[in-house]
Design a protein around this motif. Sequence first.
Motif, PDB file in Angstrom:
ATOM      1  N   THR A   1       0.843  -1.189   0.000  1.00 37.43           N
ATOM      2  CA  THR A   1       0.000   0.000   0.000  1.00 37.43           C
ATOM      3  C   THR A   1       0.883   1.246   0.000  1.00 37.43           C
ATOM      4  OG1 THR A   1      -0.110   0.146   2.413  1.00 37.43           O
ATOM      5  CG2 THR A   1      -1.788  -1.197   1.320  1.00 37.43           C
ATOM      6  N   GLU A   2       0.271   2.391  -0.248  1.00 35.08           N
ATOM      7  CA  GLU A   2       1.026   3.640  -0.261  1.00 35.08           C
ATOM      8  C   GLU A   2       1.537   3.995   1.135  1.00 35.08           C
ATOM      9  OE1 GLU A   2       0.110   8.235  -1.370  1.00 35.08           O
ATOM     10  OE2 GLU A   2      -0.733   6.681  -2.664  1.00 35.08           O
ATOM     11  N   GLY A   3       0.821   3.587   2.158  1.00 36.37           N
ATOM     12  CA  GLY A   3       1.232   3.849   3.529  1.00 36.37           C
ATOM     13  C   GLY A   3       2.477   3.097   3.954  1.00 36.37           C
ATOM     14  N   ALA A   4       2.849   2.051   3.236  1.00 33.56           N
ATOM     15  CA  ALA A   4       4.040   1.286   3.575  1.00 33.56           C
ATOM     16  C   ALA A   4       5.310   2.078   3.332  1.00 33.56           C
ATOM     17  CB  ALA A   4       4.075  -0.011   2.772  1.00 33.56           C
ATOM     18  N   LEU A   5       5.242   3.146   2.549  1.00 34.71           N
ATOM     19  CA  LEU A   5       6.414   3.968   2.253  1.00 34.71           C
ATOM     20  C   LEU A   5       6.491   5.217   3.117  1.00 34.71           C
ATOM     21  CD1 LEU A   5       6.359   3.719  -1.635  1.00 34.71           C
ATOM     22  CD2 LEU A   5       7.696   2.368  -0.030  1.00 34.71           C
ATOM     23  N   THR A   6       5.509   5.429   4.002  1.00 30.42           N
ATOM     24  CA  THR A   6       5.469   6.597   4.875  1.00 30.42           C
ATOM     25  C   THR A   6       5.729   6.163   6.310  1.00 30.42           C
ATOM     26  OG1 THR A   6       3.840   7.599   3.415  1.00 30.42           O
ATOM     27  CG2 THR A   6       4.072   8.565   5.587  1.00 30.42           C
ATOM     28  N   CYS A   7       6.601   6.899   7.013  1.00 28.40           N
ATOM     29  CA  CYS A   7       6.942   6.568   8.392  1.00 28.40           C
ATOM     30  C   CYS A   7       5.828   7.022   9.332  1.00 28.40           C
ATOM     31  CB  CYS A   7       8.254   7.239   8.775  1.00 28.40           C
ATOM     32  SG  CYS A   7       8.804   6.831  10.441  1.00 28.40           S
ATOM     33  N   ALA A   8       5.403   6.142  10.211  1.00 29.34           N
ATOM     34  CA  ALA A   8       4.345   6.470  11.165  1.00 29.34           C
ATOM     35  C   ALA A   8       4.840   7.424  12.243  1.00 29.34           C
ATOM     36  CB  ALA A   8       3.807   5.192  11.814  1.00 29.34           C
ATOM     37  N   ALA A   9       6.136   7.407  12.534  1.00 26.83           N
ATOM     38  CA  ALA A   9       6.676   8.239  13.604  1.00 26.83           C
ATOM     39  C   ALA A   9       6.887   9.687  13.170  1.00 26.83           C
ATOM     40  CB  ALA A   9       7.992   7.656  14.101  1.00 26.83           C
ATOM     41  N   CYS A  10       7.462   9.910  11.982  1.00 23.30           N
ATOM     42  CA  CYS A  10       7.807  11.273  11.575  1.00 23.30           C
ATOM     43  C   CYS A  10       7.044  11.761  10.353  1.00 23.30           C
ATOM     44  CB  CYS A  10       9.308  11.397  11.324  1.00 23.30           C
ATOM     45  SG  CYS A  10       9.923  10.416   9.938  1.00 23.30           S
TER      46      CYS A  10
ATOM     47  N   CYS B   1       7.708  11.138   7.210  1.00 26.33           N
ATOM     48  CA  CYS B   1       8.579  11.272   6.037  1.00 26.33           C
ATOM     49  C   CYS B   1       8.501  10.018   5.167  1.00 26.33           C
ATOM     50  CB  CYS B   1      10.030  11.474   6.474  1.00 26.33           C
ATOM     51  SG  CYS B   1      10.319  13.019   7.333  1.00 26.33           S
ATOM     52  N   HIS B   2       8.933  10.151   3.909  1.00 31.06           N
ATOM     53  CA  HIS B   2       9.033   9.014   3.003  1.00 31.06           C
ATOM     54  C   HIS B   2      10.184   8.119   3.455  1.00 31.06           C
ATOM     55  CE1 HIS B   2       9.676   6.759  -0.736  1.00 31.06           C
ATOM     56  NE2 HIS B   2       8.405   7.024  -0.979  1.00 31.06           N
ATOM     57  N   ARG B   3      10.114   6.861   3.117  1.00 27.38           N
ATOM     58  CA  ARG B   3      11.138   5.887   3.510  1.00 27.38           C
ATOM     59  C   ARG B   3      12.525   6.258   3.001  1.00 27.38           C
ATOM     60  NH1 ARG B   3      10.301  -0.109   1.441  1.00 27.38           N
ATOM     61  NH2 ARG B   3      11.058   0.840  -0.465  1.00 27.38           N
ATOM     62  N   ASN B   4      12.621   6.953   1.864  1.00 25.31           N
ATOM     63  CA  ASN B   4      13.921   7.312   1.297  1.00 25.31           C
ATOM     64  C   ASN B   4      14.704   8.288   2.173  1.00 25.31           C
ATOM     65  OD1 ASN B   4      13.501   5.675  -0.860  1.00 25.31           O
ATOM     66  ND2 ASN B   4      12.849   7.295  -2.231  1.00 25.31           N
ATOM     67  N   PHE B   5      14.058   8.996   3.090  1.00 29.46           N
ATOM     68  CA  PHE B   5      14.771   9.901   3.979  1.00 29.46           C
ATOM     69  C   PHE B   5      15.464   9.165   5.119  1.00 29.46           C
ATOM     70  CE2 PHE B   5      11.774  13.040   2.185  1.00 29.46           C
ATOM     71  CZ  PHE B   5      12.705  13.973   1.759  1.00 29.46           C
ATOM     72  N   HIS B   6      15.132   7.907   5.321  1.00 26.36           N
ATOM     73  CA  HIS B   6      15.722   7.119   6.400  1.00 26.36           C
ATOM     74  C   HIS B   6      16.975   6.411   5.900  1.00 26.36           C
ATOM     75  CE1 HIS B   6      12.493   7.432   9.448  1.00 26.36           C
ATOM     76  NE2 HIS B   6      11.809   7.815   8.374  1.00 26.36           N
ATOM     77  N   ARG B   7      17.972   6.340   6.785  1.00 27.60           N
ATOM     78  CA  ARG B   7      19.242   5.711   6.433  1.00 27.60           C
ATOM     79  C   ARG B   7      19.037   4.224   6.195  1.00 27.60           C
ATOM     80  NH1 ARG B   7      23.249   3.397   9.532  1.00 27.60           N
ATOM     81  NH2 ARG B   7      22.209   4.106  11.428  1.00 27.60           N
ATOM     82  N   ARG B   8      19.533   3.753   5.046  1.00 29.85           N
ATOM     83  CA  ARG B   8      19.371   2.348   4.666  1.00 29.85           C
ATOM     84  C   ARG B   8      20.569   1.554   5.170  1.00 29.85           C
ATOM     85  NH1 ARG B   8      17.800  -0.019  -1.214  1.00 29.85           N
ATOM     86  NH2 ARG B   8      18.268  -2.172  -0.736  1.00 29.85           N
ATOM     87  N   GLU B   9      20.290   0.458   5.869  1.00 27.28           N
ATOM     88  CA  GLU B   9      21.324  -0.430   6.382  1.00 27.28           C
ATOM     89  C   GLU B   9      21.141  -1.791   5.731  1.00 27.28           C
ATOM     90  OE1 GLU B   9      20.438  -0.457  10.501  1.00 27.28           O
ATOM     91  OE2 GLU B   9      21.118   1.585  10.827  1.00 27.28           O
ATOM     92  N   THR B  10      22.188  -2.287   5.089  1.00 24.66           N
ATOM     93  CA  THR B  10      22.132  -3.574   4.416  1.00 24.66           C
ATOM     94  C   THR B  10      23.075  -4.536   5.100  1.00 24.66           C
ATOM     95  OG1 THR B  10      21.699  -2.457   2.325  1.00 24.66           O
ATOM     96  CG2 THR B  10      22.350  -4.756   2.193  1.00 24.66           C
ATOM     97  N   ALA B  11      22.579  -5.689   5.482  1.00 23.03           N
ATOM     98  CA  ALA B  11      23.398  -6.739   6.071  1.00 23.03           C
ATOM     99  C   ALA B  11      23.367  -7.948   5.138  1.00 23.03           C
ATOM    100  CB  ALA B  11      22.882  -7.111   7.446  1.00 23.03           C
ATOM    101  N   SER B  12      24.523  -8.539   4.910  1.00 23.65           N
ATOM    102  CA  SER B  12      24.612  -9.679   4.009  1.00 23.65           C
ATOM    103  C   SER B  12      25.133 -10.885   4.765  1.00 23.65           C
ATOM    104  CB  SER B  12      25.540  -9.356   2.844  1.00 23.65           C
ATOM    105  OG  SER B  12      25.584 -10.432   1.939  1.00 23.65           O
ATOM    106  N   THR B  13      24.476 -12.018   4.573  1.00 24.96           N
ATOM    107  CA  THR B  13      24.864 -13.274   5.199  1.00 24.96           C
ATOM    108  C   THR B  13      24.928 -14.353   4.119  1.00 24.96           C
ATOM    109  OG1 THR B  13      23.652 -12.625   7.179  1.00 24.96           O
ATOM    110  CG2 THR B  13      24.292 -14.931   7.007  1.00 24.96           C
TER     111      THR B  13
END
Length: 88
Positions: A58-67, A69-81
């Motif tokens: 849904t469109e709401g999955a890309l919006t932060c409930a706390a602030c 903002c769009h998800r792209n404004f949040h720092r992306r952390e990638t972990a590889s295993t």
Amino acid sequence: MKKRHVVLLSSEGQNCANSAYAVRTVRYGECQKNHAANVGGYAVDGCREFMPCGEEGTEGALTCAACGCHRNFHRRETASTEIACDCS
């Protein structure tokens, strides 16, 4: 609620007896949106982690409930295993 995306990558063909998979998990950390950019300053809102407003797909999955903002404004952390599988 932590939102994670999991991507499976195969390093060898599926017909091989020994195959290895790399599992990448993506997590979105603190918000880095500059709220004072229009006045020439720098101020962030302090949101520590992305929490989606709606369900996946849904469109709401890309919006932060706390602030809000769009998800792209949040720092992306990638972990590889890497996972080795012996499928004989």
